[in-house]
Design a protein around this motif. Structure first.
Motif, mmCIF file in Angstrom:
data_model
loop_
_atom_site.group_PDB
_atom_site.id
_atom_site.type_symbol
_atom_site.label_atom_id
_atom_site.label_comp_id
_atom_site.label_asym_id
_atom_site.label_seq_id
_atom_site.Cartn_x
_atom_site.Cartn_y
_atom_site.Cartn_z
ATOM 1 N N GLY A 1 0.869 -1.322 0.176
ATOM 2 C CA GLY A 1 -0.070 0.139 0.109
ATOM 3 C C GLY A 1 0.786 1.537 0.034
ATOM 4 N N PRO A 2 0.095 2.288 0.124
ATOM 5 C CA PRO A 2 0.773 3.874 0.304
ATOM 6 C C PRO A 2 1.687 4.123 1.552
ATOM 7 N N TYR A 3 1.538 3.270 2.545
ATOM 8 C CA TYR A 3 2.140 3.872 3.764
ATOM 9 C C TYR A 3 3.152 3.273 3.990
ATOM 10 N N PHE A 4 4.196 3.920 4.826
ATOM 11 C CA PHE A 4 5.378 2.997 5.517
ATOM 12 C C PHE A 4 4.973 2.014 6.569
ATOM 13 N N PRO A 5 5.339 1.003 6.678
ATOM 14 C CA PRO A 5 6.378 0.171 5.554
ATOM 15 C C PRO A 5 5.599 -0.632 4.469
ATOM 16 N N SER A 6 5.859 -0.487 3.309
ATOM 17 C CA SER A 6 5.427 -1.314 2.222
ATOM 18 C C SER A 6 6.146 -2.240 1.474
ATOM 19 N N LEU A 7 5.750 -3.317 1.022
ATOM 20 C CA LEU A 7 6.490 -4.613 0.573
ATOM 21 C C LEU A 7 6.858 -4.007 -0.588
ATOM 22 N N THR A 8 6.203 -3.082 -1.392
ATOM 23 C CA THR A 8 6.787 -2.806 -2.658
ATOM 24 C C THR A 8 7.802 -1.716 -2.719
ATOM 25 N N ASP A 9 7.841 -0.943 -1.372
ATOM 26 C CA ASP A 9 8.655 0.143 -1.380
ATOM 27 C C ASP A 9 10.151 -0.104 -0.876
ATOM 28 N N PHE A 10 10.889 -0.364 -2.029
ATOM 29 C CA PHE A 10 12.226 -0.656 -1.568
ATOM 30 C C PHE A 10 13.148 -0.561 -2.951
ATOM 31 N N ASP A 11 14.501 -0.057 -2.604
ATOM 32 C CA ASP A 11 15.394 0.358 -3.783
ATOM 33 C C ASP A 11 16.798 -0.098 -3.281
ATOM 34 N N TRP A 12 17.384 -1.128 -3.952
ATOM 35 C CA TRP A 12 18.784 -1.660 -3.707
ATOM 36 C C TRP A 12 19.976 -0.913 -4.169
ATOM 37 N N THR A 13 19.648 0.305 -4.986
ATOM 38 C CA THR A 13 20.588 0.953 -5.696
ATOM 39 C C THR A 13 21.793 1.298 -4.854
ATOM 40 N N GLU A 14 21.631 1.958 -3.884
ATOM 41 C CA GLU A 14 22.844 2.534 -2.957
ATOM 42 C C GLU A 14 23.409 1.411 -2.142
ATOM 43 N N SER A 15 22.628 0.197 -1.877
ATOM 44 C CA SER A 15 23.151 -0.823 -1.222
ATOM 45 C C SER A 15 24.033 -1.737 -1.830
ATOM 46 N N LYS A 16 24.120 -1.665 -3.184
ATOM 47 C CA LYS A 16 24.668 -2.783 -3.841
ATOM 48 C C LYS A 16 26.509 -2.631 -3.604
ATOM 49 N N GLU A 17 26.896 -1.426 -3.507
ATOM 50 C CA GLU A 17 28.366 -1.421 -3.294
ATOM 51 C C GLU A 17 28.741 -2.157 -1.808
ATOM 52 N N TYR A 18 27.859 -2.053 -0.976
ATOM 53 C CA TYR A 18 28.337 -2.624 0.377
ATOM 54 C C TYR A 18 28.300 -4.305 0.337
ATOM 55 N N VAL A 19 27.790 -4.765 -0.440
ATOM 56 C CA VAL A 19 27.763 -6.276 -0.228
ATOM 57 C C VAL A 19 28.380 -6.931 -1.580
ATOM 58 N N SER A 20 28.761 -8.233 -1.460
ATOM 59 C CA SER A 20 29.410 -9.032 -2.319
ATOM 60 C C SER A 20 28.328 -9.814 -3.173
#
Length: 270
Positions: free
Chosen positions: A71-90
């Motif tokens: 849905g539209p409110y926090f937290p929502s299963l569809t509201d995620f973005d891995w872009t900034e996290s990719k550099e920290y994990v292998s």
């Protein structure tokens, strides 16, 4: 947990700001298009009962405490973005859909190996760690256990919590503070017995709660009018007593019992 317990998976009272609007076929279809995968049938089943929130059945020895809704409110299963996290994990993050997490760790539907039947995985972004929890969401549900504080005591009573407060104060020679409603939306009485804190709470509580400070308070406050129980199978009039010092539990039980208060460990009920 068993299939027959699925309808009881959600915690009571539910924290209303974390519950999304009712899940409709249209909302589900749009969400699946957005994430690029079909959600497991069992997940859809429980989100139709309640669209997200805190759970009473949890994955033991982890900080797991909720399943996100759609849905539209926090937290929502569809509201995620891995872009900034990719550099920290292998490891690969694309194909992971979080259902719980705090920004450092997540429990995810894992579509990386099977786009039709996701595994469930644990990832830790800070520690660059990933672990498989279950081969499917159905198997994940089977791992969940009812979250019960085993040293919690149950007072069998037909009297109000206020009347029990007065009786306990007389028996233990203590004084309870004014009840706190902020934490969970129901009365939590706290007092000091020797070197231990003691808390008294009801089983019968509002079905849901929202705090006045919440931005959506006026929208949600009318949903606090109904009531339910925290623990299925325990009489709604019964109360719960918890002590911070385990060594004093037997002493308190004996003192209260000697004044005709019926008090037992919660493990005798659950």
């Amino acid at each position: 947990m068993k299939d027959s317990e699925l309808k009881y998976i959600w915690s009571v009272p539910k924290y209303l700001p974390y519950v999304q609007p009712e899940l409709t076929p249209e909302i589900l279809e749009q969400a699946q298009k957005q994430i690029g995968y079909n959600l497991p049938d069992k997940l859809v089943e429980i989100l139709k009962i309640q669209n997200g929130g805190y759970v009473r059945y949890k994955l033991a020895e982890t900080p797991h405490e909720q399943i996100m809704g759609i849905g539209p409110y926090f937290p929502s299963l569809t509201d995620f973005d891995w872009t900034e996290s990719k550099e920290y994990v292998s490891f690969e993050l694309d194909g992971l859909v979080p259902i719980d997490g705090d920004g450092h760790w997540y429990i995810c539907l894992d579509y990386r190996e099977n786009k039709e039947e996701p595994q469930v995985s644990w990832i830790d972004l800070e520690c660059d760690d990933e672990q498989k929890i279950a081969d499917s969401f159905s198997e994940f549900l089977e791992l969940l256990e009812l979250d019960v504080q085993e040293d919690k005591l149950v007072i069998e009573t037909v009297h109000s919590i206020e009347e029990n407060v007065k009786q306990i104060e007389l028996i233990l020679a203590i004084e309870f503070e004014e009840p706190d409603y902020f934490m969970s939306g129901y009365a939590i009485y706290r007092g000091k017995y020797k070197d231990s804190w003691i808390w008294l709470t009801p089983n019968k509580v509002p079905t849901g709660f929202v705090r006045e400070e919440d931005k959506r308070y006026n929208e949600l406050k009318d949903q606090m009018n109904s009531s339910s129980v925290q623990y299925i199978g325990i009489n709604e009039n019964y109360l719960f007593l918890v002590l911070s010092e385990e060594k004093l539990i037997s002493e308190v039980m004996e003192k209260l019992g000697s004044h005709n208060m019926k008090i037992k460990p919660i493990t005798e009920f659950i």
